[in-house]
Design a protein around this motif. Structure first.
Motif, PDB file in Angstrom:
ATOM      1  N   ARG A 201      19.517  57.609  21.365  1.00 28.15           N
ATOM      2  CA  ARG A 201      19.727  59.057  21.461  1.00 28.15           C
ATOM      3  C   ARG A 201      20.664  59.396  22.608  1.00 28.15           C
ATOM      4  O   ARG A 201      21.606  60.178  22.452  1.00 28.15           O
ATOM      5  CB  ARG A 201      18.384  59.772  21.655  1.00 28.15           C
ATOM      6  CG  ARG A 201      18.479  61.297  21.659  1.00 28.15           C
ATOM      7  CD  ARG A 201      17.221  61.940  22.180  1.00 28.15           C
ATOM      8  NE  ARG A 201      17.023  61.666  23.599  1.00 28.15           N
ATOM      9  CZ  ARG A 201      17.683  62.284  24.578  1.00 28.15           C
ATOM     10  NH1 ARG A 201      18.619  63.191  24.311  1.00 28.15           N
ATOM     11  NH2 ARG A 201      17.435  61.979  25.842  1.00 28.15           N
ATOM     12  N   ASN A 204      24.307  58.196  21.828  1.00 31.58           N
ATOM     13  CA  ASN A 204      24.992  59.047  20.854  1.00 31.58           C
ATOM     14  C   ASN A 204      25.461  60.356  21.466  1.00 31.58           C
ATOM     15  O   ASN A 204      26.463  60.935  21.036  1.00 31.58           O
ATOM     16  CB  ASN A 204      24.078  59.327  19.665  1.00 31.58           C
ATOM     17  CG  ASN A 204      23.914  58.110  18.766  1.00 31.58           C
ATOM     18  OD1 ASN A 204      24.684  57.165  18.836  1.00 31.58           O
ATOM     19  ND2 ASN A 204      22.892  58.138  17.921  1.00 31.58           N
ATOM     20  N   LEU A 235      23.128  54.154  15.968  1.00 32.79           N
ATOM     21  CA  LEU A 235      24.225  54.330  16.930  1.00 32.79           C
ATOM     22  C   LEU A 235      25.450  54.901  16.231  1.00 32.79           C
ATOM     23  O   LEU A 235      25.852  54.434  15.160  1.00 32.79           O
ATOM     24  CB  LEU A 235      24.582  52.990  17.580  1.00 32.79           C
ATOM     25  CG  LEU A 235      23.639  52.490  18.674  1.00 32.79           C
ATOM     26  CD1 LEU A 235      24.005  51.062  19.067  1.00 32.79           C
ATOM     27  CD2 LEU A 235      23.702  53.403  19.901  1.00 32.79           C
ATOM     28  N   LYS A 236      26.075  55.885  16.867  1.00 34.00           N
ATOM     29  CA  LYS A 236      27.240  56.553  16.271  1.00 34.00           C
ATOM     30  C   LYS A 236      28.410  56.555  17.256  1.00 34.00           C
ATOM     31  O   LYS A 236      28.255  56.882  18.428  1.00 34.00           O
ATOM     32  CB  LYS A 236      26.888  57.990  15.881  1.00 34.00           C
ATOM     33  CG  LYS A 236      25.857  58.102  14.763  1.00 34.00           C
ATOM     34  CD  LYS A 236      25.558  59.554  14.445  1.00 34.00           C
ATOM     35  CE  LYS A 236      24.650  59.693  13.226  1.00 34.00           C
ATOM     36  NZ  LYS A 236      23.347  59.042  13.419  1.00 34.00           N
ATOM     37  N   SER A 237      29.571  56.182  16.752  1.00 35.41           N
ATOM     38  CA  SER A 237      30.811  56.252  17.525  1.00 35.41           C
ATOM     39  C   SER A 237      31.976  56.208  16.544  1.00 35.41           C
ATOM     40  O   SER A 237      31.796  55.875  15.365  1.00 35.41           O
ATOM     41  CB  SER A 237      30.910  55.106  18.528  1.00 35.41           C
ATOM     42  OG  SER A 237      30.984  53.864  17.859  1.00 35.41           O
TER      43      SER A 237
END
Length: 403
Positions: A201, A204, A235-237
Motif C-alpha cells: 500500500r 503504491n 504492486l503498481k508502477s
C-alpha cells in the motif's frame, strides 16, 4: 525436496552449538556473584538448554507445519528471546573485557592493587560483591529495555526514505525517473502477509516508475508461504516490478519461488536485463543472481557482465544485485547504479557495530569506480524481530540531471 535438507541440518547444528556456548558463558558470568545452590544451578542450566533449543525448534516448525496460533506464539517467543539473549551476551562480553582492562591497570600500580586487596579483607559482603550483583541485574535490565525498543522499531510500518541520484548528462526523458526499492522483507516465521500488504500500500502511494525487489523476500517454501507473498501481485508502477534472488531464496527452494513470482507477473532477472523506453530515453534494468548462488546451484553463478549484454545503447544502466559486493564487477561492466540490500544495516546491536568488519558497504549511497551504489537497510527483518539503530525502509530513488 524444495530446499537443501543437508544444508539446513548443518546450519541448525552449528547455530545451536554457537547459541549454547554464548548462553552458557552469559549464564555462568551473570550467576557467579550469587553462589547458587545445587537446585538453583540445575534450574539455571535447564533454562539455558531450553532457550538454546527454542529458536531452532521454532524455525523447524515454521518450515514443516502450517501456521497456527500456538506456532505463531512459539516463533515470536523464540526469536524475541534470541534477540534479547544476543544483546545480553554482548553486554556481558563487553563488561568482562572492561574488567580485564581495569584489572590490568591495577596490576601496573602496586599501590592501587594493595589498596584494593585491603578493602576486600575482613568483609563478609564486600563492596565488590555488591557491584558484581548490581552489574548482573543492570545488564539484564538494559538488555530487556533495548529488546522492547527494538521490537517496537521492527514491527512498526517501514518509513519511506527518499534518495536523490545525481547523474551527469542524464537525458531529459529520465530526469525524475522514480524507482521504489524493497529489500530483505523476509516473509517467514514472524513476518506474514499483513505486513506485506501495508508495504505494498505504501509503495503504491509513491507513484514509482518501477519497483525493484532486491532479494531475501522469503524464509520458507512456496507451499508454506504462497498466500503470505501474494500481496506482491498488487504492486503498481509504470514499468512493473523486477526481482533478483537473495541468499535466502536459495535456502528456501529458489526454483519454485522463481516460477511462483513469474506467475504473479513479476520480472525475475537471472543475469538478464530488460530495456525500458521512458519519455524518449532508454533505461536498462539488469539483475544478477545472488553473490553466493553458485555454492547451491552451480548454474546460477552471478555475472554482471552477462547481465549487461545488449545494453550498450541504453542511456542509463541500472543493476539489481542482492549483495553490495557485486559492485566490483558491476563497475567493470559499466553500470551507472547498483541497488542492493543484504546487510540490514546491521539490524540491531551488536550487529550494527560488527557489520563493518565484514561489509565494505553497509548502508546508504556510495560510489565505486564510477558506479553509484545504494544499499538498503531492508524493509523487514531477519530472525529476532528487532531494529536498533538501523531502521527499516521503503526506498524511493529519483534520478536527477546533474551538470
Amino acid at each position: 525436496m524444495e530446499f537443501d535438507l543437508q544444508r539446513l541440518v548443518i546450519f541448525l547444528s552449528v547455530f545451536t552449538v554457537i547459541l549454547f556456548l554464548g548462553y552458557s558463558y552469559a549464564a555462568s558470568r551473570l550467576s557467579a556473584p550469587f553462589e547458587l545452590n545445587t537446585f538453583q544451578s540445575v534450574l539455571l542450566w535447564c533454562a539455558v538448554v531450553f532457550l538454546v533449543l527454542l529458536t531452532p525448534s521454532a524455525y523447524i516448525l515454521s518450515l514443516f507445519y502450517r501456521e497456527t496460533p500456538w506456532q505463531k506464539f512459539w516463533a515470536y517467543s523464540a526469536f524475541t528471546t534470541l534477540g534479547f539473549s544476543t544483546i545480553l551476551v554482548s553486554f556481558v562480553v563487553f563488561r568482562d573485557l572492561g574488567n580485564l582492562v581495569w584489572k590490568g591497570s591495577l596490576f601496573i600500580s602496586d599501590k592501587l592493587q594493595a589498596s584494593a586487596t585491603q578493602t576486600e579483607e575482613g568483609s563478609g559482603f564486600s563492596r565488590r560483591d555488591f557491584i558484581s550483583r548490581f552489574s548482573s541485574f543492570a545488564l539484564l535490565g538494559m538488555a530487556g529495555g533495548l529488546t522492547a525498543f527494538g521490537m517496537y522499531q521492527a514491527k512498526k510500518s517501514p518509513s519511506v526514505k527518499r534518495v536523490s541520484i545525481k547523474v551527469k548528462d542524464l537525458p531529459e526523458g529520465l530526469h525524475g525517473f522514480k524507482i521504489a526499492q524493497l529489500s530483505d522483507i523476509h516473509i517467514g516465521p514472524t513476518i506474514k502477509g499483513g505486513f506485506l500488504e501495508e508495504v505494498v500500500r505504501k509503495t503504491n502511494s509513491l507513484g514509482a516508475d518501477m519497483v525493484a525487489v532486491t532479494g531475501d523476500l522469503v524464509d520458507g517454501t512456496v507451499g508454506m508461504l504462497r498466500d503470505h507473498v501474494s500481496p506482491l501481485k498488487g504492486l503498481k508502477s509504470k514499468h512493473g516490478t523486477f526481482f533478483v534472488t537473495g541468499n535466502h531464496e536459495y535456502y528456501s527452494g529458489v526454483l519454485a519461488w522463481i516460477r511462483e513470482l513469474e506467475e504473479m507477473g513479476i520480472h525475475v532477472l537471472l543475469n538478464q536485463n530488460k530495456l525500458l523506453e521512458h519519455n524518449g530515453a532508454t533505461i536498462a534494468v539488469a539483475g544478477v543472481t545472488d553473490y553466493k548462488a553458485h555454492t547451491i546451484i552451480p548454474g546460477h553463478r552471478t555475472d554482471p557482465k552477462q547481465a549487461s549484454q545488449g545494453t550498450e545503447n541504453a542511456h542509463y544502466k541500472l543493476l539489481l544485485a542482492h549483495q553490495p559486493n557485486s559492485v566490483f564487477e558491476a563497475a567493470k561492466a559499466g553500470f551507472d547504479l547498483q541497488l542492493s540490500g543484504h546487510t540490514h544495516g546491521g539490524q540491531y546491536f551488536p550487529g550494527n557495530v560488527f557489520i563493518h568488519l565484514f561489509q565494505k558497504f553497509v548502508a546508504g549511497l556510495s560510489e565505486w569506480e564510477g558506479t553509484q551504489l545504494y544499499v538498503s537497510r531492508g524493509t523487514g527483518y531477519w530472525g529476532p524481530p528487532l531494529r536498533i539503530g538501523a531502521p527499516s525502509e521503503i526506498t524511493v530513488l529519483v534520478l536527477e540531471k546533474h551538470s
